[in-house]
Design a protein around this motif. Structure first.
Motif, mmCIF file in Angstrom:
data_model
loop_
_atom_site.group_PDB
_atom_site.id
_atom_site.type_symbol
_atom_site.label_atom_id
_atom_site.label_comp_id
_atom_site.label_asym_id
_atom_site.label_seq_id
_atom_site.Cartn_x
_atom_site.Cartn_y
_atom_site.Cartn_z
ATOM 1 N N ILE A 112 -3.771 13.302 4.689
ATOM 2 C CA ILE A 112 -5.065 13.326 4.003
ATOM 3 C C ILE A 112 -6.126 12.731 4.919
ATOM 4 C CG2 ILE A 112 -6.402 12.526 2.028
ATOM 5 C CD1 ILE A 112 -4.253 14.472 1.220
ATOM 6 N N GLU A 113 -7.160 13.502 5.205
ATOM 7 C CA GLU A 113 -8.292 13.013 5.982
ATOM 8 C C GLU A 113 -9.397 12.631 5.005
ATOM 9 O OE1 GLU A 113 -11.322 14.478 9.553
ATOM 10 O OE2 GLU A 113 -9.492 15.615 9.133
ATOM 11 N N ALA A 114 -9.404 11.375 4.633
ATOM 12 C CA ALA A 114 -10.331 10.906 3.611
ATOM 13 C C ALA A 114 -11.724 10.676 4.185
ATOM 14 C CB ALA A 114 -9.812 9.617 2.988
ATOM 15 N N LYS A 115 -12.712 10.800 3.323
ATOM 16 C CA LYS A 115 -14.096 10.510 3.665
ATOM 17 C C LYS A 115 -14.464 9.164 3.063
ATOM 18 C CE LYS A 115 -18.817 12.340 3.080
ATOM 19 N NZ LYS A 115 -19.618 13.454 2.487
ATOM 20 N N ALA A 116 -15.128 8.310 3.834
ATOM 21 C CA ALA A 116 -15.448 6.963 3.377
ATOM 22 C C ALA A 116 -16.917 6.835 2.992
ATOM 23 C CB ALA A 116 -15.107 5.943 4.460
ATOM 24 N N ALA A 119 -6.323 4.911 7.036
ATOM 25 C CA ALA A 119 -5.141 4.930 7.905
ATOM 26 C C ALA A 119 -3.889 5.257 7.103
ATOM 27 C CB ALA A 119 -4.985 3.572 8.597
ATOM 28 N N ALA A 120 -3.768 4.670 5.914
ATOM 29 C CA ALA A 120 -2.598 4.932 5.075
ATOM 30 C C ALA A 120 -2.540 6.396 4.656
ATOM 31 C CB ALA A 120 -2.626 4.027 3.850
ATOM 32 N N LEU A 121 -3.656 6.942 4.249
ATOM 33 C CA LEU A 121 -3.686 8.331 3.798
ATOM 34 C C LEU A 121 -3.422 9.303 4.938
ATOM 35 C CD1 LEU A 121 -6.674 8.031 1.323
ATOM 36 C CD2 LEU A 121 -4.364 8.802 0.711
ATOM 37 N N LEU A 145 0.830 -1.206 0.000
ATOM 38 C CA LEU A 145 0.000 0.000 0.000
ATOM 39 C C LEU A 145 0.864 1.256 0.000
ATOM 40 C CD1 LEU A 145 -2.685 1.328 -0.044
ATOM 41 C CD2 LEU A 145 -3.016 0.739 2.361
ATOM 42 N N GLY A 146 2.002 1.222 0.712
ATOM 43 C CA GLY A 146 2.910 2.358 0.684
ATOM 44 C C GLY A 146 3.462 2.599 -0.709
#
Length: 294
Positions: A271-275, A264-266, A234-235
């Motif tokens: 980056i605070e992603a929205k799911a 978690a990776a972002l 993923l990295g």
């Protein structure tokens, strides 16, 4: 049955899912393992009817399907549309023998350079746009073949595919690393491994074999090895797709587990992603396509 009754279908390689719809609302759901890969040529109509027979009446009921059922090896090929394009909506009318259904399959999306294709994910992207018409950013759809798609002004502009999920499966079950894999998880090892290949992706090949050697020489646990394998891959994906997330809004579309891993990776790159739930968005995309034709 009314004009508001129709059937939404998500037909992938492994699974077939269908919903009895009343307008925008799903009132019944059914699924089977009769994905595109399990159905013999000429048997697609029979496979669908076996699943939805109880929903049909004496007059034609509209069916709108997305996914690999529209591939060259599927029921009927729905040609790709080239980016940039409005995501979702374009479909082909499919010949069938049972007059109780009127079958339609949504087209996939293609990109000439760099060469890339998607089938099914474009419908989830259409669902995101239907729910958020002013969306401007990147949709990441984690899975066997993860898609990263730039969206602006209601269009899918360009995209890339990463085979991270398939690589994890092949390496963890079919390579020498299978002897080092556990069944559990180590969150700290996962996050450390993401940072390792995110910063030095050129070391991926050697970092992978280190998982095996660590187990043999130092007794590293299988849970740590499994989490590190996922994190290393993923990295490397994040390093390769940096132009897609750097300075962008990123929304995730997938299962809760995969969304959580990518979130978690972002977070490691700020980056605070929205799911979003993938099933909810595929239904939103299919509904948008049905509305466009009514």
């Amino acid at each position: 049955m009314t004009d508001q009754d129709w059937i939404a279908v998500d037909w992938g390689t492994s699974n077939l899912r269908a919903w009895r719809m009343q307008g925008s609302n799903a009132v019944a759901e059914a699924s089977s393992d009769q994905g595109m890969g399990a159905v013999a040529p000429g048997r697609f109509e029979a496979a669908l009817l076996a699943l939805i027979e109880g929903w049909l009446e004496d007059r034609p009921m509209t069916v709108v399907a997305c996914g690999m059922v529209g591939s060259r090896q599927g029921w009927h090929e729905a040609p790709y549309r080239a980016v940039p394009c409005v995501s979702g909506g374009a479909m082909v009318r499919v010949p069938q023998t049972d007059e109780r259904i009127a079958m339609h399959i949504l087209s996939g999306v293609s990109q000439a350079k760099p060469a890339d294709v998607m089938r099914g994910e474009e419908t989830q992207i259409a669902g995101l746009i239907a729910l958020e018409p002013d969306f401007d950013g990147v949709a990441c759809l984690p899975g066997t073949h993860t898609k990263w798609a730039k969206i602006s002004a209601g269009e899918l502009c360009h995209f890339r595919t990463a085979m991270t999920g398939e690589m994890f499966h092949l390496l963890s079950t079919g390579s020498v690393l299978r002897h080092s894999m556990g069944e559990g998880w180590d969150a700290e090892a996962f996050m450390d491994a993401i940072g390792e290949t995110l910063s030095r992706p050129e070391r991926l090949a050697t970092a992978l074999f280190n998982l095996r050697a660590d187990g043999l020489l130092h007794g590293a646990s299988g849970d740590v090895a499994r989490a590190r394998l996922s994190g290393l891959l993923l990295g490397a994906e994040l390093a390769a797709l940096k132009p897609y997330w750097l300075g962008e809004r990123v929304d995730l579309i997938g299962t809760p587990g995969l969304n959580a891993a990518y979130m978690a990776a972002l977070s490691q790159v700020g980056i605070e992603a929205k799911a979003h739930d993938g099933t909810e968005l595929v239904l939103a995309g299919l509904t948008a396509a049905w509305k466009a034709m009514t």
